[in-house]
Design a protein around this motif. Structure first.
Motif, PDB file in Angstrom:
ATOM      1  N   ASN A  12       0.855  -1.101  -0.221  1.00 28.14           N
ATOM      2  CA  ASN A  12      -0.020  -0.042   0.142  1.00 28.14           C
ATOM      3  C   ASN A  12       1.021   1.206  -0.150  1.00 28.14           C
ATOM      4  OD1 ASN A  12      -1.626   2.259   0.832  1.00 28.14           O
ATOM      5  ND2 ASN A  12      -2.923   0.977   2.158  1.00 28.14           N
ATOM      6  N   ARG A  13       0.785   1.991  -0.994  1.00 22.37           N
ATOM      7  CA  ARG A  13       1.725   3.260  -1.199  1.00 22.37           C
ATOM      8  C   ARG A  13       1.689   4.161  -0.201  1.00 22.37           C
ATOM      9  NH1 ARG A  13       0.488   7.553  -4.175  1.00 22.37           N
ATOM     10  NH2 ARG A  13       2.613   7.878  -4.958  1.00 22.37           N
ATOM     11  N   HIS A  46      12.602  11.404  -2.328  1.00 22.95           N
ATOM     12  CA  HIS A  46      12.992  10.420  -3.264  1.00 22.95           C
ATOM     13  C   HIS A  46      12.015   9.098  -3.230  1.00 22.95           C
ATOM     14  CE1 HIS A  46      16.426  12.731  -4.584  1.00 22.95           C
ATOM     15  NE2 HIS A  46      16.910  12.754  -3.100  1.00 22.95           N
ATOM     16  N   GLY A  47      11.048   9.090  -2.166  1.00 20.76           N
ATOM     17  CA  GLY A  47      10.291   8.104  -2.188  1.00 20.76           C
ATOM     18  C   GLY A  47       9.502   7.599  -2.948  1.00 20.76           C
ATOM     19  N   GLU A  48       8.898   8.573  -3.809  1.00 16.53           N
ATOM     20  CA  GLU A  48       7.903   8.181  -4.768  1.00 16.53           C
ATOM     21  C   GLU A  48       8.796   7.861  -6.054  1.00 16.53           C
ATOM     22  OE1 GLU A  48       4.444  10.153  -7.552  1.00 16.53           O
ATOM     23  OE2 GLU A  48       5.353  11.378  -6.046  1.00 16.53           O
ATOM     24  N   SER A  49       9.903   8.407  -6.533  1.00 20.34           N
ATOM     25  CA  SER A  49      10.434   7.764  -7.558  1.00 20.34           C
ATOM     26  C   SER A  49      11.459   6.403  -7.277  1.00 20.34           C
ATOM     27  CB  SER A  49      11.479   9.147  -8.050  1.00 20.34           C
ATOM     28  OG  SER A  49      12.355   9.295  -6.888  1.00 20.34           O
ATOM     29  N   ASN A  71       3.862   7.071  -1.489  1.00 20.52           N
ATOM     30  CA  ASN A  71       3.419   8.323  -1.096  1.00 20.52           C
ATOM     31  C   ASN A  71       4.115   9.179   0.195  1.00 20.52           C
ATOM     32  OD1 ASN A  71       1.689  10.858  -0.763  1.00 20.52           O
ATOM     33  ND2 ASN A  71       0.002   9.840  -0.031  1.00 20.52           N
ATOM     34  N   SER A  72       4.846   9.593   0.152  1.00 16.77           N
ATOM     35  CA  SER A  72       5.767  10.125   1.018  1.00 16.77           C
ATOM     36  C   SER A  72       5.033  11.219   1.864  1.00 16.77           C
ATOM     37  CB  SER A  72       7.103  10.686   0.722  1.00 16.77           C
ATOM     38  OG  SER A  72       7.078  11.702   0.021  1.00 16.77           O
ATOM     39  N   ASP A  73       3.749  11.619   1.775  1.00 16.14           N
ATOM     40  CA  ASP A  73       3.080  12.559   2.313  1.00 16.14           C
ATOM     41  C   ASP A  73       2.584  12.028   3.574  1.00 16.14           C
ATOM     42  OD1 ASP A  73       3.334  14.708   0.542  1.00 16.14           O
ATOM     43  OD2 ASP A  73       1.621  14.218  -0.589  1.00 16.14           O
ATOM     44  N   ARG A  74       2.666  10.625   3.684  1.00 17.45           N
ATOM     45  CA  ARG A  74       1.948  10.044   4.747  1.00 17.45           C
ATOM     46  C   ARG A  74       2.884   9.012   5.526  1.00 17.45           C
ATOM     47  NH1 ARG A  74      -4.014   7.908   3.227  1.00 17.45           N
ATOM     48  NH2 ARG A  74      -4.115   8.140   5.572  1.00 17.45           N
TER      49      ARG A  74
END
Length: 314
Positions: free
Chosen positions: A81-82, A147-150, A155-158
């Motif tokens: 789960n991203r 860099h978490g998304e790439s 989803n590095s907002d959470r």
């Protein structure tokens, strides 16, 4: 203390461990590098079996302080789960330990919750004293955000920040530092029997001087290595977590403490500071439990694991 206060199932499990659990105080104080190496060798010699559907890899990121390559130990389950990202800090009194020592726990979280876990192999004291371990953690957070998304497809907002013992202190310090820099990507901090401050004068610290696994003597040595000679009694922001001046800016918090842990009262104190500031905070003091209880099979551990899985991601 009265050792009959320890939960009987937990006590039996601890007593049945086929190797010594105690730390040699002389080595801890005078030759910590020996304990560091022993822990590395033990962990390598006793690996946990990795589930086939969980990929594990290392990513190295540069320290903003000196360019040192910080290792991030990544657990990535199939069908993750991203929105479930866990930034984890292992325990070990600031002096020893490595991410792999809790592989089995991380496998369980990744498998059950389909979460990606980024476990920080922060630098250890006394070779690297405060604030280096905290800064390594903050660099790991910033890398995850940038860099978490790439790199990981997340989803590095959470982000949930999770740490145990000294790692709980580092997790909370990184969370405070993030709030200070107006970084709002951390949704939740989960602190398992965290170290909070270096005063060593709470009633629980004075009571549990002879309890197994962690006691006042160990805590005093750990702080000496972490802060260095002459700094043991200083209240420093991000070292003493109660020195923070903007608690209201911190995210939702869960604190798990143990009834029979020297750290119990400072954990309760920190929860009260967050309550008073208006932070949504849950505190669970586990009856009959002692420090690192979760490393031993028992109904207490099972109950905690259920709680953990229900609370990590809000």
């Amino acid at each position: 203390m009265d050792f009959n206060r320890i939960n009987i199932d937990l006590k039996n499990s601890i007593e049945n461990v086929p190797y010594s659990l105690e730390i040699d105080e002389n080595l801890f104080l005078n030759a910590p590098e020996i304990i560091q190496q022993e822990r590395i060798e033990f962990t390598k010699a006793n690996p946990f079996k990795k589930p086939d559907h969980i990929a594990v890899k290392d990513i190295f990121i540069p320290s903003s302080e000196d360019g040192y390559e910080i290792r991030l130990h990544i657990y990535q389950p199939e069908g993750f789960n991203r929105d479930r990202i866990l930034l984890y800090f292992h325990g070990g009194g600031y002096v020893f330990g490595l991410p792999e020592q809790v592989d089995d726990q991380m496998f369980g979280i990744a498998d059950t919750l389909k979460a990606i876990i980024i476990s920080v192999d922060y630098r250890l004291s006394p070779q690297y004293r405060f604030p280096i371990p905290v800064l390594d953690g903050f660099d790991a957070l910033r890398w995850t955000i940038e860099h978490g998304e790439s790199k990981l497809g997340i989803n590095s907002d959470r982000i949930t920040v999770f740490g145990a013992s000294a790692g709980g202190h580092l997790a909370a310090a990184v969370t405070q530092m993030a709030a200070h820099h107006n970084i709002k990507n951390i949704e939740h901090q989960f602190l398992l029997y965290p170290v909070i401050h270096n005063r060593l004068n709470t009633p629980s610290m004075e009571e549990f001087t002879d309890i197994p696994l962690w006691n006042k003597s160990y805590a005093k040595i750990a702080w000496l290595h972490f802060l260095g000679e002459g700094n043991e009694d200083k209240s420093i922001q991000y070292s003493d977590l109660t020195c923070y001046n903007a608690f209201l800016r911190l995210p939702q918090t869960t604190i798990v403490a143990c009834e029979l842990d020297p750290l119990r009262d400072e954990d309760v104190e920190y929860a009260q500071l967050l309550y008073k500031a208006g932070v949504k905070t849950e505190l669970w003091v586990i009856p009959g439990a002692l420090h690192v209880f979760d490393l031993f099979d028992s109904p207490v551990k099972d109950e905690y694991n259920t709680f953990l899985m229900n609370r990590l991601f809000k």
